[in-house]
Each structure stands twice: as structure tokens, then as C-alpha cells.
Motif scaffolding. Sequence first.
Motif, PDB file in Angstrom:
ATOM      1  N   MET A 115      35.987 -34.946 -16.445  1.00  0.00           N
ATOM      2  CA  MET A 115      35.830 -36.292 -16.977  1.00  0.00           C
ATOM      3  C   MET A 115      35.161 -36.194 -18.339  1.00  0.00           C
ATOM      4  O   MET A 115      34.222 -35.453 -18.527  1.00  0.00           O
ATOM      5  CB  MET A 115      34.969 -37.123 -16.035  1.00  0.00           C
ATOM      6  N   SER A 116      35.624 -36.976 -19.285  1.00  0.00           N
ATOM      7  CA  SER A 116      35.044 -36.977 -20.619  1.00  0.00           C
ATOM      8  C   SER A 116      34.727 -38.412 -21.023  1.00  0.00           C
ATOM      9  O   SER A 116      35.594 -39.276 -20.991  1.00  0.00           O
ATOM     10  CB  SER A 116      36.023 -36.366 -21.622  1.00  0.00           C
ATOM     11  N   VAL A 117      33.474 -38.640 -21.372  1.00  0.00           N
ATOM     12  CA  VAL A 117      33.054 -39.942 -21.864  1.00  0.00           C
ATOM     13  C   VAL A 117      32.305 -39.697 -23.154  1.00  0.00           C
ATOM     14  O   VAL A 117      31.228 -39.119 -23.148  1.00  0.00           O
ATOM     15  CB  VAL A 117      32.134 -40.668 -20.849  1.00  0.00           C
ATOM     16  N   ALA A 118      32.895 -40.085 -24.269  1.00  0.00           N
ATOM     17  CA  ALA A 118      32.242 -39.858 -25.556  1.00  0.00           C
ATOM     18  C   ALA A 118      31.933 -41.194 -26.211  1.00  0.00           C
ATOM     19  O   ALA A 118      32.742 -42.114 -26.164  1.00  0.00           O
ATOM     20  CB  ALA A 118      33.132 -39.014 -26.457  1.00  0.00           C
ATOM     21  N   VAL A 119      30.759 -41.301 -26.807  1.00  0.00           N
ATOM     22  CA  VAL A 119      30.291 -42.510 -27.491  1.00  0.00           C
ATOM     23  C   VAL A 119      30.446 -43.725 -26.559  1.00  0.00           C
ATOM     24  O   VAL A 119      31.135 -44.680 -26.861  1.00  0.00           O
ATOM     25  CB  VAL A 119      31.019 -42.733 -28.828  1.00  0.00           C
ATOM     26  N   PHE A 120      29.795 -43.655 -25.418  1.00  0.00           N
ATOM     27  CA  PHE A 120      29.883 -44.729 -24.439  1.00  0.00           C
ATOM     28  C   PHE A 120      28.503 -45.313 -24.203  1.00  0.00           C
ATOM     29  O   PHE A 120      27.508 -44.598 -24.240  1.00  0.00           O
ATOM     30  CB  PHE A 120      30.464 -44.209 -23.122  1.00  0.00           C
ATOM     31  N   SER A 121      28.436 -46.598 -23.924  1.00  0.00           N
ATOM     32  CA  SER A 121      27.164 -47.281 -23.709  1.00  0.00           C
ATOM     33  C   SER A 121      26.991 -47.649 -22.234  1.00  0.00           C
ATOM     34  O   SER A 121      27.827 -48.340 -21.659  1.00  0.00           O
ATOM     35  CB  SER A 121      27.108 -48.542 -24.562  1.00  0.00           C
ATOM     36  N   PHE A 122      25.894 -47.169 -21.650  1.00  0.00           N
ATOM     37  CA  PHE A 122      25.514 -47.514 -20.284  1.00  0.00           C
ATOM     38  C   PHE A 122      24.256 -48.386 -20.305  1.00  0.00           C
ATOM     39  O   PHE A 122      23.558 -48.489 -19.303  1.00  0.00           O
ATOM     40  CB  PHE A 122      25.214 -46.241 -19.488  1.00  0.00           C
ATOM     41  N   ILE A 123      23.935 -49.017 -21.415  1.00  0.00           N
ATOM     42  CA  ILE A 123      22.678 -49.735 -21.619  1.00  0.00           C
ATOM     43  C   ILE A 123      22.398 -50.700 -20.463  1.00  0.00           C
ATOM     44  O   ILE A 123      23.223 -51.543 -20.118  1.00  0.00           O
ATOM     45  CB  ILE A 123      22.680 -50.489 -22.966  1.00  0.00           C
ATOM     46  N   GLY A 124      21.198 -50.526 -19.870  1.00  0.00           N
ATOM     47  CA  GLY A 124      20.711 -51.429 -18.834  1.00  0.00           C
ATOM     48  C   GLY A 124      21.363 -51.305 -17.474  1.00  0.00           C
ATOM     49  O   GLY A 124      21.047 -52.071 -16.566  1.00  0.00           O
ATOM     50  N   MET A 125      22.243 -50.343 -17.281  1.00  0.00           N
ATOM     51  CA  MET A 125      22.951 -50.224 -16.006  1.00  0.00           C
ATOM     52  C   MET A 125      22.083 -49.583 -14.931  1.00  0.00           C
ATOM     53  O   MET A 125      21.201 -48.791 -15.211  1.00  0.00           O
ATOM     54  CB  MET A 125      24.231 -49.412 -16.191  1.00  0.00           C
ATOM     55  N   LYS A 126      22.352 -49.950 -13.687  1.00  0.00           N
ATOM     56  CA  LYS A 126      21.678 -49.369 -12.525  1.00  0.00           C
ATOM     57  C   LYS A 126      22.590 -48.274 -11.982  1.00  0.00           C
ATOM     58  O   LYS A 126      23.594 -48.557 -11.334  1.00  0.00           O
ATOM     59  CB  LYS A 126      21.417 -50.451 -11.490  1.00  0.00           C
ATOM     60  N   LEU A 127      22.221 -47.025 -12.252  1.00  0.00           N
ATOM     61  CA  LEU A 127      23.051 -45.877 -11.889  1.00  0.00           C
ATOM     62  C   LEU A 127      22.291 -44.902 -10.996  1.00  0.00           C
ATOM     63  O   LEU A 127      22.485 -43.693 -11.060  1.00  0.00           O
ATOM     64  CB  LEU A 127      23.543 -45.172 -13.162  1.00  0.00           C
ATOM     65  N   LYS A 128      21.431 -45.445 -10.150  1.00  0.00           N
ATOM     66  CA  LYS A 128      20.623 -44.614  -9.260  1.00  0.00           C
ATOM     67  C   LYS A 128      21.534 -43.737  -8.403  1.00  0.00           C
ATOM     68  O   LYS A 128      22.548 -44.210  -7.868  1.00  0.00           O
ATOM     69  CB  LYS A 128      19.739 -45.479  -8.365  1.00  0.00           C
ATOM     70  N   SER A 129      21.182 -42.460  -8.308  1.00  0.00           N
ATOM     71  CA  SER A 129      21.888 -41.463  -7.492  1.00  0.00           C
ATOM     72  C   SER A 129      23.323 -41.208  -7.947  1.00  0.00           C
ATOM     73  O   SER A 129      24.124 -40.670  -7.199  1.00  0.00           O
ATOM     74  CB  SER A 129      21.886 -41.861  -6.015  1.00  0.00           C
ATOM     75  N   CYS A 130      23.640 -41.581  -9.157  1.00  0.00           N
ATOM     76  CA  CYS A 130      24.992 -41.380  -9.692  1.00  0.00           C
ATOM     77  C   CYS A 130      25.209 -39.900 -10.017  1.00  0.00           C
ATOM     78  O   CYS A 130      24.294 -39.201 -10.426  1.00  0.00           O
ATOM     79  CB  CYS A 130      25.162 -42.224 -10.951  1.00  0.00           C
ATOM     80  N   ASN A 131      26.428 -39.431  -9.809  1.00  0.00           N
ATOM     81  CA  ASN A 131      26.785 -38.046 -10.121  1.00  0.00           C
ATOM     82  C   ASN A 131      27.583 -37.985 -11.419  1.00  0.00           C
ATOM     83  O   ASN A 131      28.618 -38.640 -11.540  1.00  0.00           O
ATOM     84  CB  ASN A 131      27.624 -37.438  -8.991  1.00  0.00           C
TER      85      ASN A 131
END
Length: 76
Positions: free
Chosen positions: A1-17
Motif C-alpha cells: 500500500m502506498s499513501v503519499a502526501v495524505f492527511s489524517f488530521i484529527g482521525m481516531k486510528l487507535k490500533s490501526c495497522n
Amino acid sequence: MSVAVFSFIGMKLKSCNFIDCNLEEADFTECNLAEANFDRAVLNRTVFFHTNLEQADFSTAIGYEIDPRHNSLRKA
């Protein structure tokens, strides 16, 4: 998986892989990444600011810089 220049601002990503990911220049400002797994992730120029990184696993990640004055890193 490739994610470049992406914004996760303020997201709840607890325990995310994030396994084998290219997250270069991603923005994790004010995210909850507690217990997240960054196994073999590429994190060049990734932004962590006011981010909860408690118990996150960066043991095989590369290219990251995290300022402990502006992030929660307990047991990371």
C-alpha cells in the motif's frame, strides 16, 4: 500500500495497522494512534504533532522524526 502526501488530521486510528506502507509526507496532526503498528512503514517527512502515539510500534519503521515535546509517546 502506498499513501503519499495524505492527511489524517484529527482521525481516531487507535490500533490501526500500517504494514509495508509508504506514508511519506503524511500528516498525523492531532490523531489518536495509540497502539498503532507501523511495521516496515516508510515515514520520511511525516508529521506527528499533538499526536497520541502511546504504545505505538515503530520498531521496524524507517525515516520518522517525532518530537517528544509535542506528542504523547508513553511506551511507544
